[in-house]
Design an enzyme around this catalytic site. Structure first.
Site, PDB file in Angstrom:
ATOM      1  N   GLN A 175      16.771  41.227  64.926  1.00  0.00           N
ATOM      2  CA  GLN A 175      15.932  40.243  65.616  1.00  0.00           C
ATOM      3  C   GLN A 175      14.576  40.872  65.881  1.00  0.00           C
ATOM      4  O   GLN A 175      14.500  42.008  66.348  1.00  0.00           O
ATOM      5  CB  GLN A 175      16.652  39.903  66.915  1.00  0.00           C
ATOM      6  N   THR A 176      13.503  40.164  65.569  1.00  0.00           N
ATOM      7  CA  THR A 176      12.207  40.780  65.840  1.00  0.00           C
ATOM      8  C   THR A 176      11.105  39.774  66.143  1.00  0.00           C
ATOM      9  O   THR A 176      11.162  38.625  65.702  1.00  0.00           O
ATOM     10  CB  THR A 176      11.766  41.678  64.664  1.00  0.00           C
ATOM     11  N   ARG A 177      10.132  40.273  66.882  1.00  0.00           N
ATOM     12  CA  ARG A 177       8.873  39.545  67.115  1.00  0.00           C
ATOM     13  C   ARG A 177       7.725  40.545  66.927  1.00  0.00           C
ATOM     14  O   ARG A 177       6.647  40.352  67.438  1.00  0.00           O
ATOM     15  CB  ARG A 177       8.828  38.989  68.543  1.00  0.00           C
ATOM     16  N   HIS A 212      11.518  51.047  63.780  1.00  0.00           N
ATOM     17  CA  HIS A 212      12.268  49.812  63.498  1.00  0.00           C
ATOM     18  C   HIS A 212      13.036  49.968  62.183  1.00  0.00           C
ATOM     19  O   HIS A 212      14.201  49.591  62.078  1.00  0.00           O
ATOM     20  CB  HIS A 212      11.316  48.613  63.337  1.00  0.00           C
ATOM     21  N   GLY A 229      19.050  46.795  70.388  1.00  0.00           N
ATOM     22  CA  GLY A 229      18.408  48.059  70.733  1.00  0.00           C
ATOM     23  C   GLY A 229      18.082  48.100  72.211  1.00  0.00           C
ATOM     24  O   GLY A 229      18.648  47.353  73.012  1.00  0.00           O
ATOM     25  N   ARG A 230      17.159  48.955  72.550  1.00  0.00           N
ATOM     26  CA  ARG A 230      16.729  49.069  73.953  1.00  0.00           C
ATOM     27  C   ARG A 230      15.945  47.820  74.353  1.00  0.00           C
ATOM     28  O   ARG A 230      15.195  47.264  73.548  1.00  0.00           O
ATOM     29  CB  ARG A 230      15.829  50.303  74.065  1.00  0.00           C
ATOM     30  N   ASP A 231      16.108  47.396  75.591  1.00  0.00           N
ATOM     31  CA  ASP A 231      15.339  46.274  76.146  1.00  0.00           C
ATOM     32  C   ASP A 231      15.434  45.009  75.298  1.00  0.00           C
ATOM     33  O   ASP A 231      14.442  44.281  75.155  1.00  0.00           O
ATOM     34  CB  ASP A 231      13.851  46.658  76.298  1.00  0.00           C
ATOM     35  N   HIS A 232      16.583  44.747  74.733  1.00  0.00           N
ATOM     36  CA  HIS A 232      16.696  43.569  73.871  1.00  0.00           C
ATOM     37  C   HIS A 232      16.411  42.299  74.685  1.00  0.00           C
ATOM     38  O   HIS A 232      17.062  42.024  75.684  1.00  0.00           O
ATOM     39  CB  HIS A 232      18.096  43.491  73.245  1.00  0.00           C
ATOM     40  N   ALA A 233      15.422  41.548  74.218  1.00  0.00           N
ATOM     41  CA  ALA A 233      15.048  40.259  74.823  1.00  0.00           C
ATOM     42  C   ALA A 233      14.685  40.367  76.303  1.00  0.00           C
ATOM     43  O   ALA A 233      14.737  39.377  77.028  1.00  0.00           O
ATOM     44  CB  ALA A 233      16.157  39.224  74.637  1.00  0.00           C
ATOM     45  N   HIS A 279       7.293  49.212  62.580  1.00  0.00           N
ATOM     46  CA  HIS A 279       6.915  50.608  62.401  1.00  0.00           C
ATOM     47  C   HIS A 279       8.168  51.338  61.919  1.00  0.00           C
ATOM     48  O   HIS A 279       9.240  50.728  61.781  1.00  0.00           O
ATOM     49  CB  HIS A 279       6.291  51.196  63.670  1.00  0.00           C
TER      50      HIS A 279
END
Lengths: 101, 408
Positions: B187-189, B196, B292-296, B193
């Site tokens: 999932q990405t916004r 990722h 991952g860390r801090d997802h959403a 880099h």
């Protein structure tokens, strides 16, 4: 408060060759010059470049400084063999004269 | 034979009527972008088993129990808010327009009110209006209408979106054609880099499990969230085209990489949103999902790995997708590679890929080293800024005002 100036690999090499080793490696070979600035300098920059953003919450730096302003600091460092803060002060001085002339 | 069983073990059915003739005779509501996106999402099955917007009982059950009344896990209310009822009654079929054009029809099953403060507190674990999800919830109109929807005009996507738009059923057909048995969703916004990239690669190995590696049986679906943009976000076109560059230039092989997007306004609900992402990607046919860390998350409302912990309380049988939990990657100058705390012991020397750091490099117009960002990714980012972002890879007021439409 700080001003950060990222260096390309080429410029970083050039500054090293000139003995102007003021940059720190921050991430994966990317080097950055950090200039500590006092409130009076921050205020002067805000006066000359009112659209910049002073970020006190996350980066503690002055953001959105124009590329030309940062390039001028680097150019002054190289041409006059100055350390970053001196170069910054010269650039601010020159900008102020230009705006007021 | 492609499997179309989606979340809740319910078959995904596209709710599209291609020749609906009586639209002009219906009472109509023109909707804002968020609702138009959600209507499209519901109609194609991204939010299956939802057939429409939630009733009071559904919202209440989701808010309190994180489940639909039938027991299927669901974390975030999907609601249709409305200022004025304008003569609409329960039992009516209404027409829905978007930007003045017909979009869908809805059979109204209920018109109701709900305590928005309560909804926000329960879903976001805070009532702080600075939280964007809370702010959104509190800004909803005072009434909600519930009912099944049917799309009557399919969106025609503009470039570059058209190249990456797939419905859930089309995703599954593509996966089958590629011979993938396992598909791990990312999932990405963000513009990618290298941290990722390695996150995705580590997840590929985890998802591949016991499969032999002589030919790809496991694929990666990079699924971009396209929705509300805020000043300073990466522009949507840049996110899509830079991720595409990763496979185009071979940094992630085309044999295992696929790129698509989902129309959704992020709610930043942290752990609850992680569940929603798992659900939507399971509807696309994914078998695994990277968290991952801090997802959403946003700000400091959730702890860095809170979106991992919520899965401790969810029975595996409740989801058709397995979470893959990964620590934050960093660059380790000692190892000379992308690592994370589980894999290397040089934490004290780690160089973190923070968003603000990468952003400041890009704002300084300095090409990052290839250790940080692939040169082609950076070049595409700059090209995209000129082509679609009015000179900036980041959202500006000008971009918000003049950007190309995602679809017609």
């Amino acid at each position: 408060m700080k001003i950060y100036i990222w260096l390309s690999e080429e410029l970083s090499k050039k500054l090293d060759e000139l003995g102007l080793n003021y940059a720190n490696e921050v991430l994966g070979g990317m080097k950055r010059i950090e200039i500590e600035v006092e409130d009076n300098i921050v205020n002067k920059i805000l006066e000359l470049l009112p659209y910049v953003k002073v970020d006190t919450s996350t980066t503690n730096s002055i953001e959105l400084l124009p590329k030309s302003f940062k390039s001028e600091i680097l150019k002054t460092m190289v041409e006059k063999r100055l350390e970053p803060k001196q170069a910054l002060l010269e650039v601010i001085d020159a900008l102020e004269k230009r705006i007021n002339s | 034979m492609t499997q179309f069983i989606g979340h809740g073990r319910i078959k995904i059915v596209e709710r599209v009527i291609r020749n609906f003739g009586d639209f002009n005779e219906l009472n109509k509501i023109n909707v804002r972008r968020q609702l138009a996106h959600e209507i499209i999402g519901i109609a194609y099955g991204f939010f299956s088993p939802l057939k429409g917007f939630m009733t009071f009982n559904e919202v209440d059950s989701v808010v309190k129990e994180m489940r639909l009344p039938n027991g299927i896990i669901w974390p975030i209310p999907i609601v249709f808010d409305i200022d004025e009822v304008n003569g609409i009654k329960e039992g009516d079929t209404i027409g829905i327009t978007y930007m003045g054009k017909p979009l869908a029809i809805m059979r109204v099953s209920e018109i109701y009110t709900y305590d928005k403060n309560y909804m926000a507190e329960k879903v976001y674990k805070t009532g702080d209006v600075k939280h964007p999800g809370v702010k959104r919830t509190l800004s909803y109109a005072n009434k909600f209408i519930a009912g099944d929807i049917w799309l009557i005009r399919e969106p025609k996507f503009n470039q570059p979106y058209a190249d990456f738009w797939l419905t859930p059923l089309q995703h599954r057909e593509m996966f089958e054609r590629k011979g993938w048995k396992n598909i791990v969703a990312f999932q990405t916004r963000n513009v990618p880099h290298t941290a990722h990239e390695y996150l995705i690669k580590y997840a590929w190995f985890a998802a591949n499990g016991k499969e032999r590696v002589d030919e790809p049986k496991t694929g990666i679906l990079v699924n971009v969230i396209i929705g509300e943009k805020r000043i300073g976000d990466y522009i949507d076109e840049a996110i899509l085209l830079t991720h595409n560059a990763l496979s185009k230039y071979g940094y992630i092989s085309k044999r295992v990489h696929m790129l698509s997007f989902t129309l959704w306004d992020m709610r930043y609900a942290g752990p609850r949103e992680a569940i929603l992402h798992a659900i939507t990607r399971s509807n696309l046919g994914c078998t695994h999902h990277i968290f991952g860390r801090d997802h959403a998350g946003v700000g400091n409302y959730y702890s860095p790995y809170e979106a991992h912990k919520i899965f401790d309380n969810i029975d595996e049988k409740d989801l058709l997708i397995k979470p893959i939990f990964l620590r934050e990657n960093y660059y380790c100058p000692r190892c000379g590679s992308i690592e994370n705390e589980m894999l290397c012991d040089h934490k004290d020397e780690m160089q973190v890929f923070s968003g603000s750091l990468i952003r400041s490099i890009i704002l300084d117009e300095v090409k990052p080293t290839k250790t940080i960002m692939r040169p082609e990714v950076y070049d595409i980012l700059i090209k995209t800024a000129k082509e679609y972002g009015f000179g900036s890879p980041f959202v500006t007021e000008e971009y918000l005002e003049k950007r190309i439409r995602i679809f017609e």
